[in-house]
Write a protein that holds these residues in place. Structure first.
Motif, short mmCIF file in Angstrom:
data_model
loop_
_atom_site.label_atom_id
_atom_site.label_comp_id
_atom_site.label_asym_id
_atom_site.label_seq_id
_atom_site.Cartn_x
_atom_site.Cartn_y
_atom_site.Cartn_z
N HIS A 130 -43.84 -31.61 -54.52
CA HIS A 130 -43.34 -30.47 -55.28
C HIS A 130 -42.40 -29.65 -54.39
N GLY A 131 -41.57 -28.83 -55.02
CA GLY A 131 -40.64 -28.00 -54.27
C GLY A 131 -41.35 -27.13 -53.24
N GLY A 132 -40.87 -27.14 -52.00
CA GLY A 132 -41.48 -26.37 -50.93
C GLY A 132 -42.54 -27.14 -50.16
N GLN A 133 -42.85 -28.37 -50.61
CA GLN A 133 -43.92 -29.16 -50.01
C GLN A 133 -43.34 -30.20 -49.05
N ILE A 134 -44.06 -30.43 -47.94
CA ILE A 134 -43.72 -31.49 -46.99
C ILE A 134 -44.86 -32.49 -46.99
N LEU A 135 -44.54 -33.74 -47.31
CA LEU A 135 -45.54 -34.80 -47.33
C LEU A 135 -45.24 -35.82 -46.24
N ALA A 136 -46.27 -36.41 -45.68
CA ALA A 136 -46.10 -37.40 -44.63
C ALA A 136 -47.04 -38.58 -44.85
N SER A 137 -46.58 -39.75 -44.45
CA SER A 137 -47.41 -40.96 -44.53
C SER A 137 -48.46 -40.93 -43.44
N GLU A 138 -49.42 -41.84 -43.54
CA GLU A 138 -50.48 -41.93 -42.53
C GLU A 138 -49.91 -42.29 -41.17
N THR A 139 -48.87 -43.14 -41.15
CA THR A 139 -48.26 -43.54 -39.89
C THR A 139 -47.63 -42.36 -39.17
N THR A 140 -46.87 -41.56 -39.91
CA THR A 140 -46.24 -40.37 -39.31
C THR A 140 -47.30 -39.40 -38.84
N ARG A 141 -48.31 -39.20 -39.65
CA ARG A 141 -49.39 -38.27 -39.28
C ARG A 141 -50.07 -38.70 -37.98
N ALA A 142 -50.32 -39.99 -37.83
CA ALA A 142 -51.00 -40.49 -36.64
C ALA A 142 -50.13 -40.30 -35.40
N LEU A 143 -48.83 -40.52 -35.52
CA LEU A 143 -47.94 -40.39 -34.38
C LEU A 143 -47.80 -38.94 -33.92
#
Length: 239
Positions: A130-143
């Motif tokens: 949604h607008g204003g939201q930042i989402l990340a994949s599990e790979t990015t989160r782990a790094l």
């Protein structure tokens, strides 16, 4: 931009897609002033992303596609971008909110840019938000681990069913000064980021076909070229 001879980083890279939420509604409400919104949006995000070492892969309308050699830099760019957008005064006092999606992978990179499922995954993650939201994949989160910008926390949104991707564990990077009550993700939704990924696919297909035809002509001079084949179907976002 894509296919213009610019060299993009290879190996492990983090993709960042962005997309203005409700762009059609904003256009209807603002009329000619919407052009200024798009121009300001591009200027703000380009400045922020490039300061974090981002490489602009492409932009179409209200959507951006950037790559970064480090996941931490991509996260910093997304956070700084959201804060810069939130602090900007928009025409007619409009509320302009941008969704962002991050994913890290090892895509193939060639003359026509990035190829592979990682591009699609990043675009799908962006479009689910949604607008204003930042989402990340599990790979990015782990790094990234706990090396987060000040005032940023991680919220585990669990496994999400994204179009063409099956299940992806998605995380939200929450800014302490922004809303924390976003609605559930729009996992099956397609947005501007997806359209951009699909356009990349078409451009890559055309490029590959031209290279094959050229190679055939050099190998068999004077011979009639084979009939142009149907467009490839190996790109997952075309299915």
């Amino acid at each position: 931009m894509y296919g213009n001879g610019v060299s993009f980083p290879g190996g492990t890279v983090t993709f960042l897609f962005t997309d203005i939420e409700g762009s059609t509604r904003l256009l209807q409400e603002l009329g000619e002033d919407y052009g200024q919104v798009v121009a300001d949006h591009r200027r703000i995000l380009r400045d922020v992303f490039q300061r974090s070492g981002g490489h602009e892969v492409d932009t179409q309308g209200d959507a951006f596609f950037y790559s970064f050699t480090r996941a931490k830099d991509a996260v910093t760019a997304a956070v700084d971008g959201q804060r810069a957008l939130a602090g900007h005064t928009w025409p007619q006092g409009a509320e302009v909110r941008v969704r962002m999606g991050l994913h890290t992978g090892e895509p193939t990179v060639g003359d026509e840019g990035y190829v592979g499922l990682d591009v699609v995954r990043a675009a799908r993650i962006c479009s689910a938000g949604h607008g204003g939201q930042i989402l990340a994949s599990e790979t990015t989160r782990a790094l990234v681990g706990n090396d987060l910008p000040d005032g940023v926390s991680v919220r585990d949104l669990g496994k999400q069913h994204l179009k063409d991707i099956q299940h992806e564990h998605v995380y939200e990077l929450s800014l302490e000064e922004e809303r924390q009550d976003f609605p559930p993700l729009k996992a099956e939704r397609k947005g501007s980021a997806d359209a951009m990924a699909e356009d990349f696919g078409r451009r890559i297909e055309d490029y590959v076909e031209k290279q094959l035809e050229s190679a055939f002509s050099r190998a068999l001079p004077g011979k009639e070229r084979p009939e142009r084949r149907p467009r490839f179907s190996w790109l997952p976002w075309r299915h």
